[in-house]
Motif scaffolding. Structure first.
Motif, PDB file in Angstrom:
ATOM      1  N   PHE A   1     -17.664 -61.619  -0.860  1.00 56.82           N
ATOM      2  CA  PHE A   1     -16.265 -61.573  -1.288  1.00 56.82           C
ATOM      3  C   PHE A   1     -16.141 -61.016  -2.700  1.00 56.82           C
ATOM      4  N   THR A   2     -16.989 -61.522  -3.582  1.00 63.16           N
ATOM      5  CA  THR A   2     -16.959 -61.070  -4.977  1.00 63.16           C
ATOM      6  C   THR A   2     -17.492 -59.654  -5.104  1.00 63.16           C
ATOM      7  N   ALA A   3     -18.597 -59.387  -4.439  1.00 59.10           N
ATOM      8  CA  ALA A   3     -19.242 -58.077  -4.573  1.00 59.10           C
ATOM      9  C   ALA A   3     -18.379 -56.948  -4.029  1.00 59.10           C
ATOM     10  N   ILE A   4     -17.795 -57.149  -2.863  1.00 61.09           N
ATOM     11  CA  ILE A   4     -17.046 -56.062  -2.230  1.00 61.09           C
ATOM     12  C   ILE A   4     -15.733 -55.798  -2.955  1.00 61.09           C
ATOM     13  N   ARG A   5     -15.115 -56.827  -3.493  1.00 58.50           N
ATOM     14  CA  ARG A   5     -13.890 -56.612  -4.278  1.00 58.50           C
ATOM     15  C   ARG A   5     -14.181 -56.035  -5.664  1.00 58.50           C
ATOM     16  N   ASN A   6     -15.476 -56.010  -6.025  1.00 57.36           N
ATOM     17  CA  ASN A   6     -15.891 -55.407  -7.294  1.00 57.36           C
ATOM     18  C   ASN A   6     -16.941 -54.317  -7.050  1.00 57.36           C
ATOM     19  N   GLY A   7     -16.826 -53.658  -5.912  1.00 53.79           N
ATOM     20  CA  GLY A   7     -17.828 -52.665  -5.549  1.00 53.79           C
ATOM     21  C   GLY A   7     -17.898 -51.463  -6.465  1.00 53.79           C
ATOM     22  N   ASP A   8     -16.910 -51.289  -7.312  1.00 52.61           N
ATOM     23  CA  ASP A   8     -16.925 -50.178  -8.267  1.00 52.61           C
ATOM     24  C   ASP A   8     -17.618 -50.553  -9.565  1.00 52.61           C
ATOM     25  N   GLN A   9     -18.115 -51.802  -9.644  1.00 54.47           N
ATOM     26  CA  GLN A   9     -18.719 -52.261 -10.896  1.00 54.47           C
ATOM     27  C   GLN A   9     -20.206 -52.605 -10.752  1.00 54.47           C
ATOM     28  N   ASP A  10     -20.818 -52.305  -9.612  1.00 52.90           N
ATOM     29  CA  ASP A  10     -22.221 -52.681  -9.417  1.00 52.90           C
ATOM     30  C   ASP A  10     -23.196 -51.583  -9.813  1.00 52.90           C
ATOM     31  N   GLY A  11     -22.678 -50.455 -10.298  1.00 53.06           N
ATOM     32  CA  GLY A  11     -23.551 -49.387 -10.755  1.00 53.06           C
ATOM     33  C   GLY A  11     -24.219 -48.617  -9.640  1.00 53.06           C
ATOM     34  N   ASN A  12     -23.757 -48.783  -8.411  1.00 54.40           N
ATOM     35  CA  ASN A  12     -24.357 -48.106  -7.259  1.00 54.40           C
ATOM     36  C   ASN A  12     -23.296 -47.221  -6.617  1.00 54.40           C
ATOM     37  N   ASP A  13     -23.492 -45.909  -6.685  1.00 57.76           N
ATOM     38  CA  ASP A  13     -22.489 -44.979  -6.161  1.00 57.76           C
ATOM     39  C   ASP A  13     -22.346 -45.054  -4.643  1.00 57.76           C
ATOM     40  N   ALA A  14     -23.325 -45.695  -3.962  1.00 54.15           N
ATOM     41  CA  ALA A  14     -23.283 -45.769  -2.499  1.00 54.15           C
ATOM     42  C   ALA A  14     -22.408 -46.911  -1.994  1.00 54.15           C
ATOM     43  N   THR A  15     -21.936 -47.781  -2.874  1.00 52.26           N
ATOM     44  CA  THR A  15     -21.085 -48.898  -2.454  1.00 52.26           C
ATOM     45  C   THR A  15     -19.635 -48.590  -2.804  1.00 52.26           C
ATOM     46  N   GLN A  16     -18.779 -48.709  -1.811  1.00 52.44           N
ATOM     47  CA  GLN A  16     -17.369 -48.408  -2.002  1.00 52.44           C
ATOM     48  C   GLN A  16     -16.555 -49.694  -2.023  1.00 52.44           C
ATOM     49  N   ARG A  17     -15.752 -49.849  -3.039  1.00 58.79           N
ATOM     50  CA  ARG A  17     -14.941 -51.050  -3.203  1.00 58.79           C
ATOM     51  C   ARG A  17     -13.860 -51.157  -2.129  1.00 58.79           C
ATOM     52  N   ASP A  18     -13.631 -52.396  -1.655  1.00 57.11           N
ATOM     53  CA  ASP A  18     -12.469 -52.700  -0.813  1.00 57.11           C
ATOM     54  C   ASP A  18     -11.715 -53.821  -1.510  1.00 57.11           C
TER      55      ASP A  18
ATOM     56  N   PRO B   1     -38.566 -68.073  -3.810  1.00 52.96           N
ATOM     57  CA  PRO B   1     -38.765 -66.631  -3.603  1.00 52.96           C
ATOM     58  C   PRO B   1     -38.443 -65.832  -4.851  1.00 52.96           C
ATOM     59  N   GLY B   2     -38.825 -64.548  -4.828  1.00 57.42           N
ATOM     60  CA  GLY B   2     -38.468 -63.648  -5.913  1.00 57.42           C
ATOM     61  C   GLY B   2     -36.973 -63.360  -5.907  1.00 57.42           C
ATOM     62  N   PRO B   3     -36.513 -62.541  -6.833  1.00 53.86           N
ATOM     63  CA  PRO B   3     -35.076 -62.328  -7.006  1.00 53.86           C
ATOM     64  C   PRO B   3     -34.455 -61.485  -5.897  1.00 53.86           C
ATOM     65  N   PRO B   4     -33.136 -61.502  -5.806  1.00 62.60           N
ATOM     66  CA  PRO B   4     -32.443 -60.629  -4.858  1.00 62.60           C
ATOM     67  C   PRO B   4     -32.615 -59.171  -5.272  1.00 62.60           C
ATOM     68  N   PRO B   5     -32.258 -58.227  -4.399  1.00 62.36           N
ATOM     69  CA  PRO B   5     -32.474 -56.814  -4.729  1.00 62.36           C
ATOM     70  C   PRO B   5     -31.611 -56.356  -5.897  1.00 62.36           C
ATOM     71  N   ALA B   6     -32.110 -55.382  -6.614  1.00 62.17           N
ATOM     72  CA  ALA B   6     -31.343 -54.798  -7.711  1.00 62.17           C
ATOM     73  C   ALA B   6     -30.091 -54.135  -7.158  1.00 62.17           C
ATOM     74  N   LEU B   7     -29.005 -54.234  -7.890  1.00 61.07           N
ATOM     75  CA  LEU B   7     -27.742 -53.660  -7.422  1.00 61.07           C
ATOM     76  C   LEU B   7     -27.800 -52.131  -7.354  1.00 61.07           C
ATOM     77  N   SER B   8     -28.749 -51.536  -8.011  1.00 62.24           N
ATOM     78  CA  SER B   8     -28.891 -50.081  -7.979  1.00 62.24           C
ATOM     79  C   SER B   8     -29.722 -49.595  -6.797  1.00 62.24           C
ATOM     80  N   SER B   9     -30.267 -50.524  -6.017  1.00 59.04           N
ATOM     81  CA  SER B   9     -31.226 -50.162  -4.974  1.00 59.04           C
ATOM     82  C   SER B   9     -30.560 -49.733  -3.671  1.00 59.04           C
ATOM     83  N   ALA B  10     -31.328 -48.995  -2.868  1.00 57.47           N
ATOM     84  CA  ALA B  10     -30.867 -48.614  -1.532  1.00 57.47           C
ATOM     85  C   ALA B  10     -30.739 -49.841  -0.637  1.00 57.47           C
ATOM     86  N   LEU B  11     -31.600 -50.842  -0.861  1.00 57.31           N
ATOM     87  CA  LEU B  11     -31.530 -52.074  -0.069  1.00 57.31           C
ATOM     88  C   LEU B  11     -30.199 -52.779  -0.292  1.00 57.31           C
ATOM     89  N   TRP B  12     -29.752 -52.827  -1.544  1.00 57.02           N
ATOM     90  CA  TRP B  12     -28.461 -53.451  -1.830  1.00 57.02           C
ATOM     91  C   TRP B  12     -27.332 -52.689  -1.135  1.00 57.02           C
TER      92      TRP B  12
END
Length: 408
Positions: free
Chosen positions: A290-307, A193-204
């Motif tokens: 696990f990795t993404a949510i603990r680094n939610g402030d580093q994905d470049g998406n203001d809609a994701t909040q780190r825990d 398949p094609g790649p996962p969604p961009a971290l800046s996207s609404a889908l992510w």
């Protein structure tokens, strides 16, 4: 990177075997032996690696049975011949024994016990001897067709910078030879398949928020049933998937050769689906929740909040996230189930799981089964919604190819 291996979880080695009905108590000898072989394979090698052994078993069984019944002329092994009147039951027993002794040698005592019990019910004579001979020849020819030269191992290289600590564990499939011989695929990346969604996207952001809530170990939005579903699908491999196939093959009135072909297609589709999804996983190497949510402030998406303290409901499998492997397997198995059931009355599909002992889960349709697997991996806290959808679609392509090659 291509290839797949499996590091057996310690908990699985401690799980008791699934309760099995006595040998010979179901609809036909093909289904009975599938259950027995599954028990033997799980004891030898729990999890997905056992699926590869069962693919060899079920393909050899189909070759042997079809050589005798000649129900599907196009599927007959080119050189495999059976004497007129050869015992189908003896052929099935011999095929199972020959494959299992080769690929599950630690279970020799159980294999020989099952084989002797099966042969004891068959009258001695030429038919029995001829059946044993064709079963053993089916395995010999299959092993010859499947023989490949050893491929050079591709070693996992941890992503890091000099001096920076990273976990020192080789992930599942990290050190493995590439897949050089598929069952139905032309190559392992045929449907990549094609790649996962961009971290800046609404889908992510959508997927991030869903799994952050529904897949959390504590304070989640799961209901009690959703938590049971998560536990049920924590297990992997034949122990949880092949009972679903037997929901179909064990129905009254089904013809034995048809069951042999169905189980062979089911098994082959499952193995190629797992190889295909691990090719994609190591191609994209996408991060787990696990990795993404603990680094939610580093994905470049203001809609994701780190825990910073977030944990998934289950321990995260040690391999990349995208796509979902469970979902890919379910998609492949589901495609074969849909082709086999067709417009007939749909039996109740059901299974049991060693990670939710004492429970049986049932589904009124193949689509319901596949959707539950996808939901479970979100409830487990290890896969995003898009990854489950992509995995299911990948698996269905593999399953449909298996159907076109073995069942049409």
């Amino acid at each position: 990177m291509n290839g797949f291996s499996h590091r057996v979880p310690r908990w699985l080695l401690l799980v008791p075997m699934l309760a099995l009905l006595p040998f010979g108590s179901r609809a036909d000898v093909v289904t009975d032996w599938n259950r027995k072989a599954g028990e033997i394979v799980t004891a030898h090698q729990p999890g997905p690696p056992g699926s590869a052994t069962l693919a060899m078993v079920q393909t050899a069984v189909f070759d042997a049975v079809n050589a005798i019944t000649r129900r599907y002329p196009k599927a007959v092994s080119p050189t495999l011949q059976a004497e007129p009147g050869a015992s189908v039951e003896a052929a099935i027993a011999a095929a199972n024994r020959a494959v299992l002794l080769k690929l599950a040698p630690s279970q020799q005592a159980a294999i020989d016990t099952a084989y002797r019990a099966a042969l004891a019910d068959i009258a001695d004579g030429k038919a029995k001897a001829d059946g044993i001979a064709v079963g053993e020849r089916a395995v010999a020819e299959l092993l010859a067709r499947r023989a490949v030269k050893a491929a050079e191992v591709v070693y996992y290289r941890p992503v890091t910078r000099p001096g920076m600590y990273v976990p020192t564990v080789v992930p599942v499939g990290g050190d493995a030879p590439p897949v050089t011989l598929c069952w139905v695929l032309d190559r392992v990346d045929q449907f990549r398949p094609g790649p996962p969604p961009a971290l800046s996207s609404a889908l992510w952001a959508r997927d991030y928020d869903e799994i952050k809530t529904m897949g959390a170990r504590t304070g989640s939005g799961r209901t009690a049933e959703q938590t049971d579903i998560a536990r049920f699908w924590t297990t992997t491999g034949p122990a949880v998937y092949f009972p679903i196939a037997r929901s179909v093959s064990g129905q009254p009135g089904r013809e034995l050769t048809r069951n042999a072909r169905f189980l062979a297609a089911f098994a082959q589709a499952g193995v190629d689906a797992i190889d295909a999804v691990f090719d994609a996983k190591y191609h994209y190497q996408f991060w787990r929740p696990f990795t993404a949510i603990r680094n939610g402030d580093q994905d470049g998406n203001d809609a994701t909040q780190r825990d910073p303290a977030w944990l998934p409901f289950i321990e995260t499998p040690m391999h990349p996230e995208y796509p979902c492997a469970h979902c890919t397997a379910a998609g492949a198995y589901g495609a074969v189930l849909l082709a086999e059931i067709g417009n007939e009355a749909v039996p109740t599909l059901s299974s049991v799981s060693p990670t939710l002992p004492g429970a049986t889960r049932s589904w009124s349709s193949v689509a319901e089964f596949m959707q539950e697997v996808s939901n479970a991996r979100i409830y487990d806290g290890v896969h995003y919604r898009n990854s489950t959808e992509v995995g299911t679609a990948l698996g269905r392509k593999v399953g449909e190819l298996a159907v076109s090659k073995l069942m049409n």
